[in-house]
Structures are given as structure tokens and as C-alpha cells.
Design a protein around this motif. Structure first.
Motif, PDB file in Angstrom:
ATOM      1  N   GLY A   1       0.792  -1.229   0.000  1.00  0.00           N
ATOM      2  CA  GLY A   1       0.000   0.000   0.000  1.00  0.00           C
ATOM      3  C   GLY A   1       0.820   1.272   0.000  1.00  0.00           C
ATOM      4  O   GLY A   1       0.269   2.373   0.030  1.00  0.00           O
ATOM      5  N   ARG A   2       2.138   1.149  -0.070  1.00  0.00           N
ATOM      6  CA  ARG A   2       2.981   2.341  -0.113  1.00  0.00           C
ATOM      7  C   ARG A   2       4.368   1.963  -0.629  1.00  0.00           C
ATOM      8  O   ARG A   2       4.766   0.795  -0.587  1.00  0.00           O
ATOM      9  CB  ARG A   2       3.132   2.978   1.267  1.00  0.00           C
TER      10      ARG A   2
ATOM     11  N   ALA B   1       5.384   5.762 -12.539  1.00  0.00           N
ATOM     12  CA  ALA B   1       4.480   4.710 -12.069  1.00  0.00           C
ATOM     13  C   ALA B   1       4.450   4.623 -10.545  1.00  0.00           C
ATOM     14  O   ALA B   1       3.412   4.337  -9.948  1.00  0.00           O
ATOM     15  CB  ALA B   1       4.909   3.366 -12.658  1.00  0.00           C
ATOM     16  N   MET B   2       5.608   4.860  -9.899  1.00  0.00           N
ATOM     17  CA  MET B   2       5.704   4.670  -8.445  1.00  0.00           C
ATOM     18  C   MET B   2       5.301   5.909  -7.645  1.00  0.00           C
ATOM     19  O   MET B   2       4.984   5.817  -6.460  1.00  0.00           O
ATOM     20  CB  MET B   2       7.129   4.261  -8.038  1.00  0.00           C
ATOM     21  N   LEU B   3       5.327   7.084  -8.286  1.00  0.00           N
ATOM     22  CA  LEU B   3       5.064   8.316  -7.540  1.00  0.00           C
ATOM     23  C   LEU B   3       3.746   8.316  -6.763  1.00  0.00           C
ATOM     24  O   LEU B   3       3.729   8.737  -5.594  1.00  0.00           O
ATOM     25  CB  LEU B   3       5.121   9.522  -8.480  1.00  0.00           C
TER      26      LEU B   3
ATOM     27  N   GLY C   1       8.993  10.249   0.175  1.00  0.00           N
ATOM     28  CA  GLY C   1       9.636   9.378  -0.811  1.00  0.00           C
ATOM     29  C   GLY C   1      11.068   9.794  -1.052  1.00  0.00           C
ATOM     30  O   GLY C   1      11.449  10.955  -0.843  1.00  0.00           O
ATOM     31  N   ARG C   2      11.865   8.821  -1.453  1.00  0.00           N
ATOM     32  CA  ARG C   2      13.250   9.077  -1.850  1.00  0.00           C
ATOM     33  C   ARG C   2      13.460   8.377  -3.184  1.00  0.00           C
ATOM     34  O   ARG C   2      13.378   7.143  -3.261  1.00  0.00           O
ATOM     35  CB  ARG C   2      14.248   8.512  -0.818  1.00  0.00           C
ATOM     36  N   ILE C   3      13.705   9.183  -4.216  1.00  0.00           N
ATOM     37  CA  ILE C   3      13.995   8.602  -5.529  1.00  0.00           C
ATOM     38  C   ILE C   3      15.467   8.858  -5.814  1.00  0.00           C
ATOM     39  O   ILE C   3      15.934  10.001  -5.731  1.00  0.00           O
ATOM     40  CB  ILE C   3      13.106   9.222  -6.630  1.00  0.00           C
ATOM     41  N   VAL C   4      16.194   7.795  -6.100  1.00  0.00           N
ATOM     42  CA  VAL C   4      17.628   7.926  -6.387  1.00  0.00           C
ATOM     43  C   VAL C   4      17.878   7.434  -7.809  1.00  0.00           C
ATOM     44  O   VAL C   4      17.599   6.271  -8.126  1.00  0.00           O
ATOM     45  CB  VAL C   4      18.483   7.106  -5.401  1.00  0.00           C
ATOM     46  N   ASN C   5      18.354   8.328  -8.640  1.00  0.00           N
ATOM     47  CA  ASN C   5      18.704   7.963 -10.005  1.00  0.00           C
ATOM     48  C   ASN C   5      20.202   7.696 -10.065  1.00  0.00           C
ATOM     49  O   ASN C   5      21.009   8.599  -9.823  1.00  0.00           O
ATOM     50  CB  ASN C   5      18.310   9.080 -10.973  1.00  0.00           C
ATOM     51  N   VAL C   6      20.557   6.454 -10.358  1.00  0.00           N
ATOM     52  CA  VAL C   6      21.979   6.104 -10.378  1.00  0.00           C
ATOM     53  C   VAL C   6      22.549   6.567 -11.718  1.00  0.00           C
ATOM     54  O   VAL C   6      22.221   6.043 -12.781  1.00  0.00           O
ATOM     55  CB  VAL C   6      22.198   4.598 -10.144  1.00  0.00           C
TER      56      VAL C   6
END
Ligand code: NAP
Length: 257
Positions: free
Chosen positions: A103-104, A147-149, A158-163
Motif C-alpha cells: 500500500g505504499r 508509475a511509483m510516484l 519518498g526518496r527517488i535515487v537515479n543512479v
């Protein structure tokens, strides 16, 4: 129903409050793409060591399950999901799985990367190779983030890390690996644009260069995988007090775009 959906359907439901913001790391849920080997696998291991539940994305589910089994034997809470970042159907299935199972989503590490075309040159590289590099390294992260936002936005964290890679920095010259280089430069620009849009939302978006790391892609001579992964995990676990978004980092230090 996809295999990934079936696998996650068998998991105990652990839906949590949809109104909370930051949870302790040990209660967070993370997704790492390209995680059956190399940096992605080590990022999964390090995130799981904080107590997080980690979904290990692998385009070959059997390889992902093999890797996840090894980590589970060491006590980690890791689940393999089939995830080719160029396949929207895989991404949609993973969203559905996370939705139903948890759910998250708290952490997304866009790690999947390929097409390190070290022998190509900008004047002669095949356009199909450039397209393939962009499809995985730029659009893969873009598709997955879009899709995940919603799974982050609903609880304002949230933490989005772009490698990314230092070779994608506009300050670094050179004519090698043109398709890879341009794809990482574009990923950097996407990072900044998404971070700007999400400013103040509780969702932080950063790019991380792991340095030269001794993986299949990096080859021998690079730094140990655990060192390269640590800078990625740092950005994935950024506390509110640091509140850095739209940055480019290596080993927790800002580097130039
Ligand atoms: P690696 O050992 O070659 O592993 C790459 C991973 O990405 C593999 O799990 C691979 O899956 C996966 N992958 C490739 N295409 C994919 C797709 N379409 N969908 C899903 N997964 C896909 O590379 P690495 O060194 O760990 O690199 C990880 C990230 O760090 C990449 O983004 C890379 O650009 C970046 N990076 C690496 C270095 C370095 O020195 N190693 C330096 C700077 C940046 P398969 O096993 O199925 O192929």
C-alpha cells in the motif's frame, strides 16, 4: 496474472496507514531496479540491513529469486519481482503488487543501467544503440518514477535515487561511450526537473554517481561494490533534516552537474 503478481499475492498483506509521512527505516518499503547483480544487489543488501522490506527488481525473475534467496538466508526481508525497465507491462505489474502487498513505497532506486559503449564514438555510433541506451538508462528511470510516484505521494514521503555517472556531467569532457554518456546527462536533467516539480512534497529526487566500481560494467580495478553502493543508500535514506533534493552526489558529497 503475471508471475511477479502471483509471487507477491502470496505475501502477507502489510498495508500501512496511508496518511503517515516518514516511517522509521525499518518499516519502509523500497524498490531497486537492476538488482540481481552488481551495485543494485549490494544496494538491496545494504537497504535490507536497515530493516527495510526491499523488492529486488530483475528482468530475469529466476536470477532475481536466486539473489533474493541468498539475502533472505542472511536474515534480510527481500522479495524478487520481475522488472525489465523497458517493459511497461512489468512496471504495471510491480505497481499492482506493491499496492496489494504494502500500500505504499518509500524508496525507489533507479539503478538498472546498460549500454556502456566504451568503444563507440559520437560521429559513428549506431543510432539504434543510442536509442537502446536512452530506453534503459533514461526512459527506464522515467517510466518507473512516474508509475511509483502515486505510491509515495499518498503519504507525502519518498526518496527517488537515479543512479547516474560522472561521465554524464556537463563539466566532464570526452568522446568515449557517447550513447551511455548522453543517456546519463539526460537522466541528470530529468532528476532536476522532477525534483523541482516535487519540491516541498516530502519526495526528494537526487542523482548519485557511485564512482568507478568493480562490477561487470565497471570491470576490474574499480572500487569495491560496497563502497559504491553506500553513496546510493545514503541518498535513499536521506533524513528530513538534510532535505536535499535535485542534487548530484558521490559518496554523500555534492558534485557538479
Ligand atoms: P552491472 O553489473 O552491469 O549490472 C547492471 C544491472 O542492470 C543488471 O542487474 C542488469 O540486469 C540490469 N539491467 C540492464 N538492463 C536492464 C533493463 N532493461 N531492465 C532491468 N534491469 C536491467 O552494472 P553496475 O556497475 O552494477 O551498474 C549499476 C548502475 O550504476 C548503472 O546505472 C550504471 O550505469 C551505474 N554506474 C556504474 C559505474 C561502475 O563503475 N560500475 C559507474 C557509474 C555509474 P541483467 O543481469 O539482466 O543484465
Amino acid at each position: 496474472m503475471s508471475t511477479a503478481t502471483q509471487a507477491l499475492r502470496q505475501l502477507p498483506r502489510r498495508r500501512r496507514s496511508l496518511t503517515s509521512s516518514a516511517l522509521p527505516l525499518a518499516q519502509q518499503v523500497a524498490l531497486v531496479s537492476g538488482a540481481n547483480r552488481g551495485l543494485g544487489l549490494e544496494v538491496v543488501r545494504q537497504l535490507a540491513a536497515t530493516g527495510m522490506t526491499v523488492l529486488l527488481g530483475a528482468r530475469e525473475l529466476a536470477l532475481g529469486e536466486q539473489a533474493a534467496r541468498r539475502l533472505r538466508r542472511a536474515g534480510a526481508d527481500v522479495v524478487a519481482v520481475k522488472l525489465d525497465v523497458t517493459a511497461q507491462t512489468d512496471i504495471d505489474a510491480v505497481v499492482q503488487c506493491i499496492e496489494q502487498g504494502y500500500g505504499r513505497l518509500d524508496v525507489l532506486v533507479n539503478n538498472a543501467g546498460a549500454h556502456y559503449d566504451v568503444r563507440d564514438r559520437p560521429s559513428s555510433v549506431a543510432i539504434d544503440a543510442v536509442r537502446a541506451a536512452l530506453d534503459t538508462n533514461l526512459l527506464g528511470a522515467w517510466r518507473l518514477s512516474e508509475a511509483m510516484l502515486p505510491l509515495m505521494q499518498r503519504h507525502g514521503y519518498g526518496r527517488i535515487v537515479n543512479v547516474s555517472s560522472g561521465c554524464g556531467a556537463s563539466t566532464i569532457g570526452g568522446d568515449s561511450c557517447p550513447a551511455y554518456r548522453v543517456s546519463k546527462a539526460a537522466l541528470n536533467t530529468y532528476t532536476r526537473a522532477l525534483a523541482a516539480e516535487l519540491g516541498g512534497s516530502g519526495i526528494m529526487v537526487n542523482a548519485v554517481c557511485p564512482g568507478w566500481v568493480a562490477t561487470d560494467m565497471g570491470g576490474p580495478g574499480g572500487r569495491p561494490v560496497n563502497e559504491g553502493a553506500a553513496g546510493i543508500v545514503w541518498a535513499a535514506c536521506l533524513p528530513e533534516q538534510i532535505a536535499s533534493t535535485g542534487g548530484f552526489f558521490r559518496d554523500g558529497q555534492r558534485i557538479a552537474w
